[in-house]
Design a protein around this motif. Structure first.
Motif, PDB file in Angstrom:
ATOM      1  N   HIS A  21       0.850  -1.184   0.000  1.00 18.72           N
ATOM      2  CA  HIS A  21       0.000   0.000   0.000  1.00 18.72           C
ATOM      3  C   HIS A  21       0.886   1.234   0.000  1.00 18.72           C
ATOM      4  CE1 HIS A  21      -3.783   2.154   1.869  1.00 18.72           C
ATOM      5  NE2 HIS A  21      -3.478   2.584   0.675  1.00 18.72           N
ATOM      6  N   GLN A  22       0.600   2.170  -0.891  1.00 17.57           N
ATOM      7  CA  GLN A  22       1.367   3.407  -0.984  1.00 17.57           C
ATOM      8  C   GLN A  22       0.389   4.577  -0.966  1.00 17.57           C
ATOM      9  OE1 GLN A  22       5.051   3.804  -2.292  1.00 17.57           O
ATOM     10  NE2 GLN A  22       4.624   5.814  -1.417  1.00 17.57           N
ATOM     11  N   VAL A  23       0.626   5.485  -0.038  1.00 19.92           N
ATOM     12  CA  VAL A  23      -0.178   6.711   0.027  1.00 19.92           C
ATOM     13  C   VAL A  23       0.719   7.877  -0.347  1.00 19.92           C
ATOM     14  CG1 VAL A  23      -1.626   8.187   1.463  1.00 19.92           C
ATOM     15  CG2 VAL A  23      -1.597   5.728   1.868  1.00 19.92           C
ATOM     16  N   THR A  24       0.251   8.733  -1.247  1.00 14.81           N
ATOM     17  CA  THR A  24       1.078   9.840  -1.696  1.00 14.81           C
ATOM     18  C   THR A  24       0.219  11.077  -1.922  1.00 14.81           C
ATOM     19  OG1 THR A  24       2.804  10.461  -3.298  1.00 14.81           O
ATOM     20  CG2 THR A  24       0.866   9.341  -4.170  1.00 14.81           C
ATOM     21  N   GLN A  25       0.888  12.210  -1.964  1.00 11.88           N
ATOM     22  CA  GLN A  25       0.200  13.467  -2.263  1.00 11.88           C
ATOM     23  C   GLN A  25       0.193  13.685  -3.775  1.00 11.88           C
ATOM     24  OE1 GLN A  25      -1.217  15.675  -0.063  1.00 11.88           O
ATOM     25  NE2 GLN A  25      -0.797  14.241   1.609  1.00 11.88           N
ATOM     26  N   MET A  26      -0.867  14.312  -4.246  1.00  9.22           N
ATOM     27  CA  MET A  26      -0.980  14.652  -5.655  1.00  9.22           C
ATOM     28  C   MET A  26       0.254  15.428  -6.108  1.00  9.22           C
ATOM     29  SD  MET A  26      -4.301  16.500  -7.321  1.00  9.22           S
ATOM     30  CE  MET A  26      -4.102  17.938  -6.301  1.00  9.22           C
TER      31      MET A  26
END
Lengths: 112, 112
Positions: free
Chosen positions: B10-15
């Protein structure tokens, strides 16, 4: 281009048989694949047809008619764990990278 | 039994940020693929890679996307500047000859 149609959802009873149909229109055909996908998981390979006829693998069988652009996946002796989505996919020619084009999947719900 | 592996799960990133998704294909496989699946939608082909070059790519695979096989084992997908609509499960797949594509467990990418 490629167009692949399969029913959205089917319900069946444990121990019964279910047949999932898939029709396709394609500009280059190099095999038809069936994958199983449980929610949130990866597709897992079930069966593969490149020639007309029936392929049997245990409780799962798949049929192909290239002239009709038609395939089906037959699931026998249904078990609760068979509740999943079943994806029909057409493989393109090697010149097109052997890519798979998927249908939208058929969600099968197995009831006790 | 050999498997395709992917990291992270799982990878969470900012636009606007860059992300690199990593895959280790099955060791003797020659063909490599990236697919994505937006929640509730069908699995979509992104790119195929063979003999150290892209053999086919879809319309989704625009200039923001790139793939690399930096060594003998890894296969990466880079998205240079992520958009909200890039949020999806990204699946890597590999194939030995012209037979079955085996999928990794996927990376869930969330762009905020």
């Amino acid at each position: 281009g490629q167009n692949i149609d399969q029913p959205t959802e089917m319900t069946a009873t444990e121990g019964a048989i279910v047949q999932i149909n898939c029709t396709y229109q394609t500009s280059g055909f190099n095999g038809l694949f069936w994958y199983q996908q449980h929610a949130g998981e990866a597709p897992t390979f079930l069966s593969y047809n490149v020639l007309d006829g029936l392929e049997e693998k245990g409780r799962f069988s798949s049929f192909l008619s290239r002239s009709k652009g038609y395939s089906y996946l037959l699931l026998k002796e249904l078990q609760m764990k068979d509740s999943a989505s079943y994806l029909c996919a057409v493989r393109a020619l090697k010149a097109a990278g052997n890519k798979l084009t998927f249908g939208g999947g058929t969600r099968v719900l197995v009831k006790p | 039994e050999p498997e395709v592996t992917q990291t992270p799960s799982h990878q969470v990133t900012q636009m606007g940020q860059e992300v690199i998704l990593r895959c280790v294909p099955i060791s003797n496989h020659l063909y490599f693929y990236w697919y994505r699946q937006i929640l509730g939608q069908k699995v979509e082909f992104l790119v195929s890679f063979y003999n150290n070059e892209i053999s086919e790519k879809s319309e989704i695979f625009d200039d923001q996307f790139s793939v690399e096989r930096p060594d003998g084992s890894n296969f990466t997908l880079k998205i240079r500047s992520t958009k909200l609509e890039d949020s999806a499960m990204y699946f890597c797949a590999s194939m030995q000859g012209e037979d079955t594509q085996y999928f990794g467990p996927g990376t869930r990418l969330t762009v905020l």
